[in-house]
Design a protein around this motif. Structure first.
Motif, PDB file in Angstrom:
ATOM      1  N   CYS A   1      -4.318   1.102   3.511  1.00 36.33           N
ATOM      2  CA  CYS A   1      -4.718  -0.184   4.075  1.00 36.33           C
ATOM      3  C   CYS A   1      -5.914  -0.015   5.007  1.00 36.33           C
ATOM      4  O   CYS A   1      -5.833   0.690   6.014  1.00 36.33           O
ATOM      5  CB  CYS A   1      -3.547  -0.804   4.836  1.00 36.33           C
ATOM      6  SG  CYS A   1      -3.940  -2.433   5.519  1.00 36.33           S
TER       7      CYS A   1
ATOM      8  N   CYS B   1      -5.285  -5.683  -3.911  1.00 39.54           N
ATOM      9  CA  CYS B   1      -5.758  -6.146  -2.607  1.00 39.54           C
ATOM     10  C   CYS B   1      -7.108  -5.518  -2.253  1.00 39.54           C
ATOM     11  O   CYS B   1      -7.279  -4.298  -2.361  1.00 39.54           O
ATOM     12  CB  CYS B   1      -4.741  -5.831  -1.522  1.00 39.54           C
ATOM     13  SG  CYS B   1      -5.226  -6.475   0.106  1.00 39.54           S
TER      14      CYS B   1
ATOM     15  N   ASN C   1      -7.002  -2.563   0.157  1.00 35.76           N
ATOM     16  CA  ASN C   1      -6.363  -1.299  -0.208  1.00 35.76           C
ATOM     17  C   ASN C   1      -7.408  -0.395  -0.846  1.00 35.76           C
ATOM     18  O   ASN C   1      -7.831  -0.592  -1.976  1.00 35.76           O
ATOM     19  CB  ASN C   1      -5.192  -1.516  -1.169  1.00 35.76           C
ATOM     20  CG  ASN C   1      -4.449  -0.226  -1.449  1.00 35.76           C
ATOM     21  OD1 ASN C   1      -4.849   0.849  -1.026  1.00 35.76           O
ATOM     22  ND2 ASN C   1      -3.367  -0.317  -2.183  1.00 35.76           N
TER      23      ASN C   1
ATOM     24  N   ALA D   1      -8.477   4.379   6.230  1.00 36.40           N
ATOM     25  CA  ALA D   1      -7.225   3.671   5.988  1.00 36.40           C
ATOM     26  C   ALA D   1      -6.249   3.870   7.135  1.00 36.40           C
ATOM     27  O   ALA D   1      -5.414   4.760   7.109  1.00 36.40           O
ATOM     28  CB  ALA D   1      -6.614   4.141   4.671  1.00 36.40           C
TER      29      ALA D   1
ATOM     30  N   CYS E   1       0.313   1.518   1.200  1.00 34.02           N
ATOM     31  CA  CYS E   1       0.157   0.259   0.490  1.00 34.02           C
ATOM     32  C   CYS E   1      -0.122   0.586  -0.971  1.00 34.02           C
ATOM     33  O   CYS E   1      -1.078   1.296  -1.279  1.00 34.02           O
ATOM     34  CB  CYS E   1      -0.967  -0.579   1.071  1.00 34.02           C
ATOM     35  SG  CYS E   1      -1.205  -2.125   0.160  1.00 34.02           S
TER      36      CYS E   1
ATOM     37  N   THR F   1      -2.513  -2.514  -5.382  1.00 32.30           N
ATOM     38  CA  THR F   1      -3.875  -2.131  -5.775  1.00 32.30           C
ATOM     39  C   THR F   1      -4.814  -3.309  -5.965  1.00 32.30           C
ATOM     40  O   THR F   1      -6.029  -3.135  -5.908  1.00 32.30           O
ATOM     41  CB  THR F   1      -3.846  -1.285  -7.059  1.00 32.30           C
ATOM     42  OG1 THR F   1      -3.196  -2.035  -8.085  1.00 32.30           O
ATOM     43  CG2 THR F   1      -3.100   0.029  -6.836  1.00 32.30           C
TER      44      THR F   1
END
Length: 92
Positions: free
Chosen positions: A22, A15, A18, A52, A10, A13
């Motif tokens: 993710c 989000c 993240n 992640a 992902c 950036t």
């Protein structure tokens, strides 16, 4: 389908999920015009799991070749850009 599709990478950036990948437990791929991560959220913090290993929990894009009964059958997906686009979307 016997496996759950992983979010391989992902690059969105902005989000909150993240954090070097993710960190949401699972995402939903949807989007009105383009296939995108509907779990995308912009907050001033990093959230989710401590590692992640996000996965696709559901795919609402019925027009995608990887969609089978609202589940993603791709081996992995990448989420890209500021709009959290699913880079592995492929129209039927």
């Amino acid at each position: 389908m016997s496996t759950i599709t992983q979010v391989s990478s992902c690059t969105t950036t902005a989000c909150a999920f993240n954090n070097e990948g993710c960190t949401a437990f699972a995402i939903t791929v949807g989007g009105a015009d383009t296939a995108a991560c509907d779990t995308f959220t912009t907050l001033d913090l990093r959230a989710g799991l401590s590692d992640a290993h996000g996965q696709v929990g559901a795919c609402q894009r019925l027009d995608c070749t990887h969609n089978e009964a609202l589940m993603c059958t791709a081996s992995g997906i990448s989420i890209t850009g500021d709009a959290a686009t699913c880079a592995d979307y492929s129209a039927r």
